[in-house]
Design an enzyme around this catalytic site. Structure first.
Site, PDB file in Angstrom:
ATOM      1  N   ARG A 147     -10.221   0.023   8.449  1.00 43.14           N
ATOM      2  CA  ARG A 147      -9.850  -1.376   8.690  1.00 43.14           C
ATOM      3  C   ARG A 147     -10.953  -2.146   9.401  1.00 43.14           C
ATOM      4  O   ARG A 147     -10.766  -3.322   9.713  1.00 43.14           O
ATOM      5  CB  ARG A 147      -8.601  -1.450   9.566  1.00 43.14           C
ATOM      6  CG  ARG A 147      -7.391  -0.945   8.876  1.00 43.14           C
ATOM      7  CD  ARG A 147      -6.155  -1.407   9.619  1.00 43.14           C
ATOM      8  NE  ARG A 147      -5.059  -0.596   9.167  1.00 43.14           N
ATOM      9  CZ  ARG A 147      -3.835  -1.040   9.004  1.00 43.14           C
ATOM     10  NH1 ARG A 147      -3.525  -2.272   9.275  1.00 43.14           N
ATOM     11  NH2 ARG A 147      -2.887  -0.237   8.592  1.00 43.14           N
TER      12      ARG A 147
ATOM     13  N   ARG B  66      -0.375  -9.465  13.080  1.00 43.20           N
ATOM     14  CA  ARG B  66      -0.987  -8.460  12.180  1.00 43.20           C
ATOM     15  C   ARG B  66      -1.768  -9.152  11.061  1.00 43.20           C
ATOM     16  O   ARG B  66      -2.848  -8.703  10.673  1.00 43.20           O
ATOM     17  CB  ARG B  66       0.098  -7.556  11.582  1.00 43.20           C
ATOM     18  CG  ARG B  66       0.641  -6.561  12.606  1.00 43.20           C
ATOM     19  CD  ARG B  66       1.975  -5.979  12.173  1.00 43.20           C
ATOM     20  NE  ARG B  66       1.899  -5.227  10.944  1.00 43.20           N
ATOM     21  CZ  ARG B  66       2.969  -4.918  10.192  1.00 43.20           C
ATOM     22  NH1 ARG B  66       4.169  -5.306  10.565  1.00 43.20           N
ATOM     23  NH2 ARG B  66       2.824  -4.210   9.108  1.00 43.20           N
TER      24      ARG B  66
ATOM     25  N   ARG C   3      11.081  -1.498  11.235  1.00 43.70           N
ATOM     26  CA  ARG C   3       9.970  -1.230  12.170  1.00 43.70           C
ATOM     27  C   ARG C   3       9.887  -2.309  13.248  1.00 43.70           C
ATOM     28  O   ARG C   3      10.084  -3.479  12.968  1.00 43.70           O
ATOM     29  CB  ARG C   3       8.643  -1.208  11.387  1.00 43.70           C
ATOM     30  CG  ARG C   3       8.201   0.199  11.035  1.00 43.70           C
ATOM     31  CD  ARG C   3       7.089   0.246  10.045  1.00 43.70           C
ATOM     32  NE  ARG C   3       5.900  -0.535  10.380  1.00 43.70           N
ATOM     33  CZ  ARG C   3       4.798  -0.544   9.627  1.00 43.70           C
ATOM     34  NH1 ARG C   3       4.733   0.191   8.535  1.00 43.70           N
ATOM     35  NH2 ARG C   3       3.761  -1.275   9.974  1.00 43.70           N
TER      36      ARG C   3
ATOM     37  N   ARG D 229      11.967  -5.495   4.980  1.00 42.16           N
ATOM     38  CA  ARG D 229      11.598  -4.083   4.767  1.00 42.16           C
ATOM     39  C   ARG D 229      12.456  -3.133   5.605  1.00 42.16           C
ATOM     40  O   ARG D 229      12.725  -3.374   6.776  1.00 42.16           O
ATOM     41  CB  ARG D 229      10.130  -3.866   5.130  1.00 42.16           C
ATOM     42  CG  ARG D 229       9.763  -2.388   5.067  1.00 42.16           C
ATOM     43  CD  ARG D 229       8.303  -2.148   5.062  1.00 42.16           C
ATOM     44  NE  ARG D 229       7.648  -2.553   6.293  1.00 42.16           N
ATOM     45  CZ  ARG D 229       6.348  -2.404   6.499  1.00 42.16           C
ATOM     46  NH1 ARG D 229       5.572  -1.889   5.560  1.00 42.16           N
ATOM     47  NH2 ARG D 229       5.809  -2.796   7.629  1.00 42.16           N
TER      48      ARG D 229
ATOM     49  N   LYS E  32       0.843  -1.214   0.000  1.00 44.45           N
ATOM     50  CA  LYS E  32       0.000   0.000   0.000  1.00 44.45           C
ATOM     51  C   LYS E  32       0.871   1.255   0.000  1.00 44.45           C
ATOM     52  O   LYS E  32       0.663   2.171  -0.789  1.00 44.45           O
ATOM     53  CB  LYS E  32      -0.948   0.000   1.219  1.00 44.45           C
ATOM     54  CG  LYS E  32      -1.869  -1.208   1.288  1.00 44.45           C
ATOM     55  CD  LYS E  32      -2.817  -1.145   2.459  1.00 44.45           C
ATOM     56  CE  LYS E  32      -2.159  -1.216   3.829  1.00 44.45           C
ATOM     57  NZ  LYS E  32      -1.501  -2.515   4.136  1.00 44.45           N
TER      58      LYS E  32
HETATM   59  P1  AP5 Z   1       4.797  -1.625   1.892  1.00 45.89           P
HETATM   60  O1  AP5 Z   1       4.490  -0.764   0.729  1.00 45.89           O
HETATM   61  O2  AP5 Z   1       5.519  -1.032   3.054  1.00 45.89           O
HETATM   62  O3  AP5 Z   1       3.467  -2.389   2.371  1.00 45.89           O
HETATM   63  P2  AP5 Z   1       2.221  -1.832   3.185  1.00 45.89           P
HETATM   64  O4  AP5 Z   1       1.018  -2.516   2.637  1.00 45.89           O
HETATM   65  O5  AP5 Z   1       2.217  -0.338   3.217  1.00 45.89           O
HETATM   66  O6  AP5 Z   1       2.600  -2.469   4.598  1.00 45.89           O
HETATM   67  P3  AP5 Z   1       2.397  -1.925   6.064  1.00 45.89           P
HETATM   68  O7  AP5 Z   1       3.135  -2.915   6.943  1.00 45.89           O
HETATM   69  O8  AP5 Z   1       2.802  -0.499   6.217  1.00 45.89           O
HETATM   70  O9  AP5 Z   1       0.910  -2.078   6.247  1.00 45.89           O
HETATM   71  P4  AP5 Z   1       0.154  -2.206   7.548  1.00 45.89           P
HETATM   72  O10 AP5 Z   1      -1.188  -2.017   7.032  1.00 45.89           O
HETATM   73  O11 AP5 Z   1       0.352  -3.407   8.393  1.00 45.89           O
HETATM   74  O12 AP5 Z   1       0.862  -1.111   8.469  1.00 45.89           O
HETATM   75  P5  AP5 Z   1       0.406   0.322   8.947  1.00 45.89           P
HETATM   76  O13 AP5 Z   1       1.600   1.158   9.072  1.00 45.89           O
HETATM   77  O14 AP5 Z   1      -0.734   0.813   8.116  1.00 45.89           O
HETATM   78  O15 AP5 Z   1       5.608  -2.894   1.342  1.00 45.89           O
HETATM   79  C1  AP5 Z   1       6.115  -3.859   2.237  1.00 45.89           C
HETATM   80  C2  AP5 Z   1       7.523  -4.296   1.771  1.00 45.89           C
HETATM   81  O16 AP5 Z   1       7.415  -4.978   0.530  1.00 45.89           O
HETATM   82  C3  AP5 Z   1       8.492  -3.114   1.527  1.00 45.89           C
HETATM   83  O17 AP5 Z   1       9.754  -3.535   1.927  1.00 45.89           O
HETATM   84  C4  AP5 Z   1       8.441  -2.907   0.013  1.00 45.89           C
HETATM   85  O18 AP5 Z   1       9.656  -2.386  -0.490  1.00 45.89           O
HETATM   86  C5  AP5 Z   1       8.185  -4.331  -0.489  1.00 45.89           C
HETATM   87  N1  AP5 Z   1       7.362  -4.381  -1.702  1.00 45.89           N
HETATM   88  C6  AP5 Z   1       6.277  -3.600  -2.021  1.00 45.89           C
HETATM   89  N2  AP5 Z   1       5.768  -3.981  -3.209  1.00 45.89           N
HETATM   90  C7  AP5 Z   1       6.521  -5.029  -3.651  1.00 45.89           C
HETATM   91  C8  AP5 Z   1       6.483  -5.848  -4.803  1.00 45.89           C
HETATM   92  N3  AP5 Z   1       5.564  -5.686  -5.774  1.00 45.89           N
HETATM   93  N4  AP5 Z   1       7.410  -6.850  -4.909  1.00 45.89           N
HETATM   94  C9  AP5 Z   1       8.339  -7.035  -3.943  1.00 45.89           C
HETATM   95  N5  AP5 Z   1       8.430  -6.267  -2.825  1.00 45.89           N
HETATM   96  C10 AP5 Z   1       7.530  -5.274  -2.680  1.00 45.89           C
HETATM   97  O19 AP5 Z   1      -0.201  -0.003  10.372  1.00 45.89           O
HETATM   98  C11 AP5 Z   1       0.633  -0.371  11.466  1.00 45.89           C
HETATM   99  C12 AP5 Z   1      -0.219  -0.547  12.707  1.00 45.89           C
HETATM  100  O20 AP5 Z   1      -0.885   0.696  13.030  1.00 45.89           O
HETATM  101  C13 AP5 Z   1      -1.346  -1.578  12.614  1.00 45.89           C
HETATM  102  O21 AP5 Z   1      -0.894  -2.885  12.865  1.00 45.89           O
HETATM  103  C14 AP5 Z   1      -2.315  -1.052  13.691  1.00 45.89           C
HETATM  104  O22 AP5 Z   1      -1.881  -1.392  14.980  1.00 45.89           O
HETATM  105  C15 AP5 Z   1      -2.205   0.462  13.521  1.00 45.89           C
HETATM  106  N6  AP5 Z   1      -3.202   0.997  12.577  1.00 45.89           N
HETATM  107  C16 AP5 Z   1      -2.951   1.569  11.366  1.00 45.89           C
HETATM  108  N7  AP5 Z   1      -4.095   1.944  10.769  1.00 45.89           N
HETATM  109  C17 AP5 Z   1      -5.103   1.595  11.612  1.00 45.89           C
HETATM  110  C18 AP5 Z   1      -6.515   1.711  11.544  1.00 45.89           C
HETATM  111  N8  AP5 Z   1      -7.143   2.220  10.477  1.00 45.89           N
HETATM  112  N9  AP5 Z   1      -7.251   1.250  12.578  1.00 45.89           N
HETATM  113  C19 AP5 Z   1      -6.647   0.739  13.675  1.00 45.89           C
HETATM  114  N10 AP5 Z   1      -5.307   0.578  13.798  1.00 45.89           N
HETATM  115  C20 AP5 Z   1      -4.542   1.013  12.766  1.00 45.89           C
END
Ligand code: AP5
Length: 237
Positions: free
Chosen positions: A107, A190, A179, A146, A32
């Site tokens: 979410r 997660r 992270r 990552r 994402k």
């Molecule tokens: P990346 O682009 O970083 O993936 P992402 O989907 O953004 O992953 P996140 O871990 O950030 O998502 P998340 O939803 O768990 O975390 P968030 O910060 O929102 O890509 C991942 C890796 O793959 C990178 O190394 C990239 O280079 C590589 N990659 C990408 N595309 C690729 C490809 N095509 N091929 C190969 N490699 C590739 O949330 C964290 C925490 O915050 C949650 O667990 C929760 O506790 C809280 N939180 C956040 N939002 C909410 C909400 N709405 N409600 C409640 N709690 C929330």
């Protein structure tokens, strides 16, 4: 109109009289944040990522950041009321008049309903929900390698997407870090949270006619291309 001029029009960016609001949906590590960076540049729209907002609060040691960390460290969702308040505040900053790329929100169904309300208040609507589909096995590979920039939050990968240069020309990679919640046991938690609490939201958006599933495996550029094709179809340009 033929497809080629349509594509060219989209690739030139968003026409000044157009708005575009995209929700990026998908499991942790599905790409994402990576895809948001491309789409934001392409359409000159702000990137609103709830995970980044929580991490920003944590960096500034706010009460919200400290509270969020207790949930994030366990791979659980931060409570809906806290998250929705934060998104409401973010959307009030006035930089989202032409739309935005929302990443990681909503979410839960309660968050989706709250976003519908917020959009109504703003007199706007969601154009499309792009659901990035990636297998659990691939996610574990991606998150274990990552690395993220602490300053601009851009995600890289030690093997798949190594740091070459800062997309904002501001650093030489000295702010990269891993992270805390990318530890294997937290990644498993997660993923479990995603499958139990967030995946059911797909039906909500499917019923609203907004959901488009995107194959999230393959090269980053290939996934971007699939997204651009889907956006083109939705905008009918
Ligand atoms: P990346 O682009 O970083 O993936 P992402 O989907 O953004 O992953 P996140 O871990 O950030 O998502 P998340 O939803 O768990 O975390 P968030 O910060 O929102 O890509 C991942 C890796 O793959 C990178 O190394 C990239 O280079 C590589 N990659 C990408 N595309 C690729 C490809 N095509 N091929 C190969 N490699 C590739 O949330 C964290 C925490 O915050 C949650 O667990 C929760 O506790 C809280 N939180 C956040 N939002 C909410 C909400 N709405 N409600 C409640 N709690 C929330």
């Amino acid at each position: 109109m033929s497809t080629v001029p349509q594509k060219a029009a989209l690739e030139a960016g968003l026409a000044p009289d157009k708005t575009l609001t995209i929700v990026l949906f998908g499991p942790p590590g599905s790409g994402k944040g990576t895809q948001a960076e491309h789409l934001c540049k392409q359409f000159q729209l702000p990137h609103i990522a709830t995970g980044d907002l929580f991490r920003e609060n944590l960096k500034n040691q706010t009460e919200l950041g400290k509270l969020a960390k207790t949930y994030m460290d366990r791979g659980e969702l931060v409570p809906d009321d806290v998250t929705v308040r934060m998104v409401r505040e973010r959307l009030s900053r006035g930089d989202a008049d032409r739309g935005f790329i929302m990443d990681g929100f909503p979410r839960t169904v309660a968050q989706a309903q709250a976003l519908d309300e917020l959009m109504k208040e703003l007199g706007r609507q969601i154009d499309v929900v792009l659901s990035i589909v990636v297998s659990d096995e691939e996610i574990v590979n991606r998150l274990s390698g990552r690395i993220i920039c602490r300053e601009c939050q851009t995600p890289f990968h030690k093997i798949y997407n190594p740091f070459k240069q800062c997309p904002f020309n501001k650093c030489s990679g000295e702010h990269l870090y891993q992270r805390d919640d990318d530890k294997p046991e937290t990644v498993r938690a997660r993923l479990n949270t995603f499958h139990t609490q967030t995946a059911p939201l797909m039906d909500y958006y499917r019923q609203a006619g907004l959901l488009v599933e995107i194959d999230g495996e393959g090269k980053v550029e290939e996934v971007t291309r699939r997204m651009m094709d889907a956006i083109q179809q939705v905008l009918k340009i």
